[in-house]
Design a protein around this motif. Structure first.
Motif, PDB file in Angstrom:
ATOM      1  N   VAL A 407       0.955  -1.045  -0.198  1.00 26.88           N
ATOM      2  CA  VAL A 407       0.073   0.065   0.168  1.00 26.88           C
ATOM      3  C   VAL A 407       0.733   1.237  -0.105  1.00 26.88           C
ATOM      4  O   VAL A 407       1.977   0.969   0.508  1.00 26.88           O
ATOM      5  CB  VAL A 407      -0.889   0.026   1.278  1.00 26.88           C
ATOM      6  CG1 VAL A 407      -1.866  -1.202   1.164  1.00 26.88           C
ATOM      7  CG2 VAL A 407      -0.073   0.003   2.514  1.00 26.88           C
ATOM      8  N   HIS A 430       5.422  -4.492   3.964  1.00 29.14           N
ATOM      9  CA  HIS A 430       5.425  -5.552   5.233  1.00 29.14           C
ATOM     10  C   HIS A 430       5.390  -4.954   6.487  1.00 29.14           C
ATOM     11  O   HIS A 430       5.754  -3.859   6.645  1.00 29.14           O
ATOM     12  CB  HIS A 430       6.883  -6.678   5.079  1.00 29.14           C
ATOM     13  CG  HIS A 430       6.932  -7.413   4.130  1.00 29.14           C
ATOM     14  ND1 HIS A 430       7.247  -7.102   2.786  1.00 29.14           N
ATOM     15  CD2 HIS A 430       6.867  -8.799   4.250  1.00 29.14           C
ATOM     16  CE1 HIS A 430       7.335  -8.140   2.211  1.00 29.14           C
ATOM     17  NE2 HIS A 430       7.273  -9.159   2.800  1.00 29.14           N
ATOM     18  N   LEU A 431       4.377  -5.569   7.384  1.00 28.15           N
ATOM     19  CA  LEU A 431       4.118  -4.843   8.812  1.00 28.15           C
ATOM     20  C   LEU A 431       4.217  -6.173   9.778  1.00 28.15           C
ATOM     21  O   LEU A 431       3.262  -6.905   9.432  1.00 28.15           O
ATOM     22  CB  LEU A 431       2.998  -3.952   8.622  1.00 28.15           C
ATOM     23  CG  LEU A 431       2.554  -3.333  10.122  1.00 28.15           C
ATOM     24  CD1 LEU A 431       3.804  -2.346  10.528  1.00 28.15           C
ATOM     25  CD2 LEU A 431       1.065  -2.586   9.867  1.00 28.15           C
ATOM     26  N   ILE A 436       2.040  -7.071   3.255  1.00 25.46           N
ATOM     27  CA  ILE A 436       0.580  -6.491   2.858  1.00 25.46           C
ATOM     28  C   ILE A 436       0.123  -6.633   1.499  1.00 25.46           C
ATOM     29  O   ILE A 436       0.704  -6.151   0.695  1.00 25.46           O
ATOM     30  CB  ILE A 436       1.045  -4.993   3.428  1.00 25.46           C
ATOM     31  CG1 ILE A 436       1.233  -4.810   4.671  1.00 25.46           C
ATOM     32  CG2 ILE A 436      -0.226  -4.268   3.105  1.00 25.46           C
ATOM     33  CD1 ILE A 436       0.577  -5.135   5.951  1.00 25.46           C
ATOM     34  N   GLN A 441      -6.344  -5.651   4.510  1.00 30.45           N
ATOM     35  CA  GLN A 441      -5.543  -6.564   5.218  1.00 30.45           C
ATOM     36  C   GLN A 441      -4.315  -5.454   6.240  1.00 30.45           C
ATOM     37  O   GLN A 441      -4.215  -5.761   7.411  1.00 30.45           O
ATOM     38  CB  GLN A 441      -4.780  -7.235   4.323  1.00 30.45           C
ATOM     39  CG  GLN A 441      -3.953  -8.439   5.122  1.00 30.45           C
ATOM     40  CD  GLN A 441      -2.574  -8.161   4.950  1.00 30.45           C
ATOM     41  OE1 GLN A 441      -2.160  -7.230   4.299  1.00 30.45           O
ATOM     42  NE2 GLN A 441      -1.882  -9.091   5.544  1.00 30.45           N
ATOM     43  N   PHE A 442      -4.061  -4.187   5.598  1.00 31.77           N
ATOM     44  CA  PHE A 442      -3.105  -3.503   6.352  1.00 31.77           C
ATOM     45  C   PHE A 442      -3.785  -3.124   7.502  1.00 31.77           C
ATOM     46  O   PHE A 442      -3.311  -2.834   8.677  1.00 31.77           O
ATOM     47  CB  PHE A 442      -3.008  -2.211   5.452  1.00 31.77           C
ATOM     48  CG  PHE A 442      -2.013  -1.327   6.008  1.00 31.77           C
ATOM     49  CD1 PHE A 442      -0.731  -1.336   6.176  1.00 31.77           C
ATOM     50  CD2 PHE A 442      -2.592  -0.147   6.458  1.00 31.77           C
ATOM     51  CE1 PHE A 442      -0.013  -0.396   6.929  1.00 31.77           C
ATOM     52  CE2 PHE A 442      -1.912   0.963   7.043  1.00 31.77           C
ATOM     53  CZ  PHE A 442      -0.676   0.921   7.421  1.00 31.77           C
ATOM     54  N   GLN A 443      -5.147  -2.484   7.501  1.00 28.75           N
ATOM     55  CA  GLN A 443      -5.970  -2.074   8.771  1.00 28.75           C
ATOM     56  C   GLN A 443      -6.047  -3.014   9.614  1.00 28.75           C
ATOM     57  O   GLN A 443      -6.128  -2.860  10.787  1.00 28.75           O
ATOM     58  CB  GLN A 443      -7.312  -1.708   8.216  1.00 28.75           C
ATOM     59  CG  GLN A 443      -7.275  -0.581   7.255  1.00 28.75           C
ATOM     60  CD  GLN A 443      -6.685   0.904   7.732  1.00 28.75           C
ATOM     61  OE1 GLN A 443      -6.411   1.006   8.818  1.00 28.75           O
ATOM     62  NE2 GLN A 443      -6.509   1.912   7.038  1.00 28.75           N
ATOM     63  N   MET A 457       8.538  -2.509   9.913  1.00 27.47           N
ATOM     64  CA  MET A 457       7.808  -2.391   8.814  1.00 27.47           C
ATOM     65  C   MET A 457       8.811  -2.092   7.722  1.00 27.47           C
ATOM     66  O   MET A 457       9.716  -1.581   7.889  1.00 27.47           O
ATOM     67  CB  MET A 457       7.181  -0.763   8.994  1.00 27.47           C
ATOM     68  CG  MET A 457       6.407  -0.348   7.859  1.00 27.47           C
ATOM     69  SD  MET A 457       5.755   1.420   8.162  1.00 27.47           S
ATOM     70  CE  MET A 457       4.489   1.168   9.127  1.00 27.47           C
TER      71      MET A 457
END
Length: 474
Positions: A407, A430-431, A436, A441-443, A457
């Motif tokens: 994102v 990546h987180l 990601i 999915q990030f949220q 991150m």
């Protein structure tokens, strides 16, 4: 009893007086070493024809070295002779002075690449003051090693040692031509080994406190057995002169380069096709390491040897063929020493688990292709506890960045994202050790982030990837 006490006091006094004598007796004695080794140390001078100057030119200017951070310099930089302009048809000659040493009786000489770079003529002056013109067999800028050849037989040679056997604290001796003073000897100790310098990825330098100055470049560094263990190459300086921190190329590295130069005139190195970064304390915690160690894979080049061998972004390489990777800078040294096509065994940490990978290293390319920077983002965003708004990536953007998902940061408000330096246009791939794949999915990952623990991150900025860490308050 009084006589006994007096005798003991006198004995103690004598021991105190003799301590400096005993300490002096323990200092190394270099005279035999210098006598034995000096004949194989040579002075190297070069001549380069300068281009005609413009009619308005005056004195040739000395090069500005102050802008080389962090004050690491090739201290034997080729200094043009300062002389008044005469006739434009004349071609003034730039001269350089350095040192070298003979490694074979038939005339092979080792020195630094920067001593002979761009030279039109190379002259080697022997210990008996005779001069021979040298031919450049080959040079390797990446290690700053050059191999020369003079036409002669029966020349004195140095004895080569093993730089892998050196120990911090042992005595060493340098012989060279500082400021043109031939066969000057200076001594000191090894201060550290395996040093990595800026823009020097393929040399684990030996650090010493030996007095090294302009003209010592390319000269040998000896151990007490009279064996060459390094080539004096660089200094750290704020003044332009010696400040007690000198660096030498390990002789094992130099001879591996020299053998390739002698065989084919060039050097081939192993290559993985990855971008790496150091593992600091916070990253180590986020990846589940007990302590900082290894080389963190920030980017894997498509179709490179690492990609074909299964290396993934977020892997931490801890071993190469059973050799530990303590610092990220160890990885280029270890891989570069391998031959292209050679099999290598990598021990990596992936998602908290140890994994073994076997792959064939590639050949280091002359020039690497830089990934393209991202364009503007698509119009979708969400706010979250990081204080960042993100958008989905278009198919075109993914193609330009050579990534499958991620994102893009649209805006950054006050909060953790601003504190760690995120900017609009950054791409989060990546987180918390998870790829990601979408904004949604990030949220979800952000909502599940732990508090008061280091979280990693992976961010792409202008095509370059790196891992950063942060902690969310409880």
């Amino acid at each position: 009893m009084l006589k006994l006490k007096s005798a003991l006091s006198l004995s103690a006094l004598l021991m105190l007086l003799l301590q400096p004598v005993a300490a002096h007796a323990e200092l190394p004695e270099f005279t035999k070493l210098v006598e034995m080794a000096s004949p194989a140390v040579v002075n190297i001078s070069t001549t380069q024809k300068a281009a005609p100057r413009n009619a308005g030119a005056g004195l040739q200017q000395m090069p500005d070295l102050e802008g080389l951070p962090p004050m690491f310099r090739e201290f034997f930089e080729r200094m043009p002779q300062m002389q008044p302009r005469q006739d434009q048809r004349q071609q003034p000659e730039a001269q350089s002075l350095g040192s070298g040493f003979i490694i074979s009786a038939d005339g092979y000489v080792l020195t630094n690449n920067h001593v002979v770079a761009d030279a039109d003529e190379i002259m080697v002056r022997l210990a008996d003051r005779s001069e021979l013109e040298a031919k450049l067999i080959g040079a390797d800028p990446r290690t700053d090693v050059a191999l020369l050849k003079v036409e002669a037989k029966g020349l004195p040679t140095v004895k080569l040692g093993n730089s892998d056997d050196i120990k911090v604290g042992e005595w060493v001796l340098a012989i060279g031509s500082p400021f043109g003073f031939d066969h000057s000897a200076t001594s000191g100790i090894i201060s550290a080994k395996g040093r990595s310098l800026p823009n020097e990825n393929y040399v684990p330098f030996i650090q010493t406190d030996v007095a090294i100055n302009p003209g010592n470049s390319g000269g040998p560094l000896f151990n007490l057995d009279g064996e060459v263990i390094g080539i004096n190459s660089q200094i750290f300086t704020r003044s332009g002169g010696y400040m007690g921190v000198s660096f030498a190329i390990p002789i094992d590295v130099a001879m591996a380069v020299a053998d390739q130069l002698k065989a084919g005139g060039k050097v081939n190195r192993g290559w993985l096709g990855v971008m790496i970064q150091e593992v600091n304390k916070d990253l180590a915690e986020s990846f589940g390491l007990d302590k900082p160690a290894g080389a963190l894979i920030a980017q894997v080049l498509e179709d490179g040897p690492a990609a074909k061998g299964g290396v993934q972004v977020g892997d931490v390489i801890l071993q190469v063929n059973d050799q530990p990777v303590i610092m990220a800078s160890d990885l280029p040294h270890l891989i570069g020493a391998l031959k292209p096509g050679e099999k290598v065994q990598l021990q990596v940490l992936r998602n908290g688990n140890s994994k073994s990978l076997s792959l064939a290293v590639g050949a280091l390319p002359a020039d690497g292709d830089e990934p393209l920077a991202a364009n503007a983002a698509a119009p979708q965003h969400n706010d979250n506890r990081l204080g960042v708004s993100v958008d989905a990536l278009s198919a075109e953007q993914k193609n330009e960045l050579d990534i499958q998902a991620g994102v893009m940061v649209k805006s950054v408000a006050e909060g953790p994202a601003a504190m760690i330096g995120l900017r609009p246009g950054d791409v989060i791939t990546h987180l918390n050790n998870q790829p990601i794949t979408s904004v949604a999915q990030f949220q979800t990952v952000v909502k599940q982030l732990p508090a008061n623990r280091s979280v990693s991150m992976r961010v792409l900025r202008q095509g370059r990837a790196s891992f950063i860490t942060f902690k969310l308050p409880g």
